[in-house]
Design an enzyme around this catalytic site. Structure first.
Site, PDB file in Angstrom:
ATOM      1  CD  GLU A  64      -2.946   5.629   6.660  1.00 27.66           C
ATOM      2  OE1 GLU A  64      -2.913   5.704   5.425  1.00 27.66           O
ATOM      3  OE2 GLU A  64      -2.030   5.125   7.342  1.00 27.66           O
ATOM      4  CE  LYS A 100      -0.128   3.346   4.711  1.00 28.86           C
ATOM      5  NZ  LYS A 100      -0.078   3.472   6.146  1.00 28.86           N
ATOM      6  CG  HIS A 160      -5.846   1.995   5.093  1.00 30.27           C
ATOM      7  ND1 HIS A 160      -5.415   2.967   5.977  1.00 30.27           N
ATOM      8  CD2 HIS A 160      -4.832   1.093   4.997  1.00 30.27           C
ATOM      9  CE1 HIS A 160      -4.194   2.653   6.379  1.00 30.27           C
ATOM     10  NE2 HIS A 160      -3.813   1.531   5.797  1.00 30.27           N
ATOM     11  CB  SER A 204       5.074  -1.701  12.038  1.00 35.81           C
ATOM     12  OG  SER A 204       4.711  -0.335  12.255  1.00 35.81           O
ATOM     13  CG  ASN A 214      -1.687   1.233   1.442  1.00 32.59           C
ATOM     14  OD1 ASN A 214      -1.792   2.061   0.529  1.00 32.59           O
ATOM     15  ND2 ASN A 214      -2.252   1.398   2.635  1.00 32.59           N
ATOM     16  N   GLY A 258       2.419   2.373  10.762  1.00 28.41           N
ATOM     17  CA  GLY A 258       3.376   3.469  10.608  1.00 28.41           C
ATOM     18  C   GLY A 258       4.066   3.860  11.898  1.00 28.41           C
TER      19      GLY A 258
HETATM   20  P1  PGA Z   1       2.777   0.375   7.666  1.00 26.23           P
HETATM   21  O1  PGA Z   1       1.300   0.579   7.027  1.00 26.23           O
HETATM   22  O2  PGA Z   1       3.306  -0.925   7.097  1.00 26.23           O
HETATM   23  O3  PGA Z   1       3.559   1.561   7.211  1.00 26.23           O
HETATM   24  O4  PGA Z   1       2.582   0.306   9.131  1.00 26.23           O
HETATM   25  C1  PGA Z   1       0.439  -0.503   6.831  1.00 26.23           C
HETATM   26  C2  PGA Z   1      -0.849  -0.016   6.220  1.00 26.23           C
HETATM   27  O5  PGA Z   1      -1.318   1.071   6.573  1.00 26.23           O
HETATM   28  O6  PGA Z   1      -1.448  -0.713   5.364  1.00 26.23           O
END
Ligand code: PGA
Length: 251
Positions: A97, A12, A95, A213, A10, A173
């Protein structure tokens, strides 16, 4: 029967079209011919260029969101038929977010799931609790509400075409990954709920990715859990060597 592991990057709101093409070229060198199911989800503006750069590769192309209507007066939105037309194989939906910053509700996610299935695209439906919810002991209440909200009312055939992604919001994140036991516990609960919603065959077939993460050094442990069927990778999907290492860990 074992489920084929599925790793999706992803991206983003990262990468211009030309940067995206560069990343895909590197990924193809490392991943073409590996046999794992791999997808990348670049921003909308890079989809067409990435599609072209993926020609002849088994790496799939995903959108990061879509609107539930096919078309209309929805300034700034993109529909599932548009994603299909540009060459997407699937779409990430719900998601955290989107839920957190854009107010997306379970009801909207449910409509988007149906819109994506109607185009014969593959939805990845994201669910997960916040830190506050986990600390209040409400993890399963929140996650089960999100799964029921997105998938309730779909028949077994539709459910089989969906992938779920369990992404604890506090792990996204932050560098703070769920322990393998924390991930496995929720994944097993989700699989139990899938059995209730669609029967044993659906529960056996549907992949449940972990996200939050995921890095080269924790991927193998997470992916070795019986109910962790892949990963939704944010930050580490922006570096070809890290993403390739995660895909390798899945095999
Ligand atoms: P991250 O994000 O691996 O940077 O923690 C995962 C995601 O939001 O799909």
């Amino acid at each position: 029967m074992s489920r084929r592991k599925f790793i999706c990057g992803n991206w983003k709101m990262h990468k211009t079209a030309s940067e995206a093409v560069q990343l895909v070229r590197e990924l193809r060198q490392k991943l073409d011919g590996t046999g794992a199911q791999v997808a990348v989800a670049p921003p909308f503006t890079a989809l067409a260029a990435v599609k072209q750069a993926l020609q002849g590769s088994a790496i799939q192309l995903f959108g990061q969101n879509c609107h539930h209507e096919k078309q209309g007066a929805f300034t700034g939105e993109v529909s599932a038929p548009m994603l299909k037309d540009v060459g997407c194989d699937g779409v990430i939906l719900g998601h955290s977010e989107r839920r957190q910053y854009f107010g997306e509700t379970d009801d909207q996610v449910a409509k988007k799931v149906r819109a994506v299935l109607a185009e014969a695209l593959h939805p990845i439906v994201c669910v997960g609790e916040t830190l506050q919810e986990r600390e209040a002991g409400r993890t399963w209440e929140v996650v089960s509400r999100q799964v029921r909200g997105a998938l309730g009312g779909l028949d077994a055939a539709a459910l089989q075409r969906i992938t779920l992604a369990y992404e604890p919001v506090w792990a996204i994140g932050t560098g703070r990954t769920a322990t393998t036991a924390q991930a496995q516990e929720v994944h097993a609960q989700i699989r139990g709920l899938l059995r209730e919603l669609g029967g044993a065959q659906v529960a056996q077939a549907v992949r449940i990715q972990y996200g939050g993460s995921v890095k080269p050094d924790n991927a193998a442990d997470l992916l070795s859990q019986p109910d962790v069927d892949g990963a939704l990778v944010g930050g580490a999907s922006l570096k070809s060597s890290d993403f390739a290492a995660i895909v390798t860990a899945a095999r």
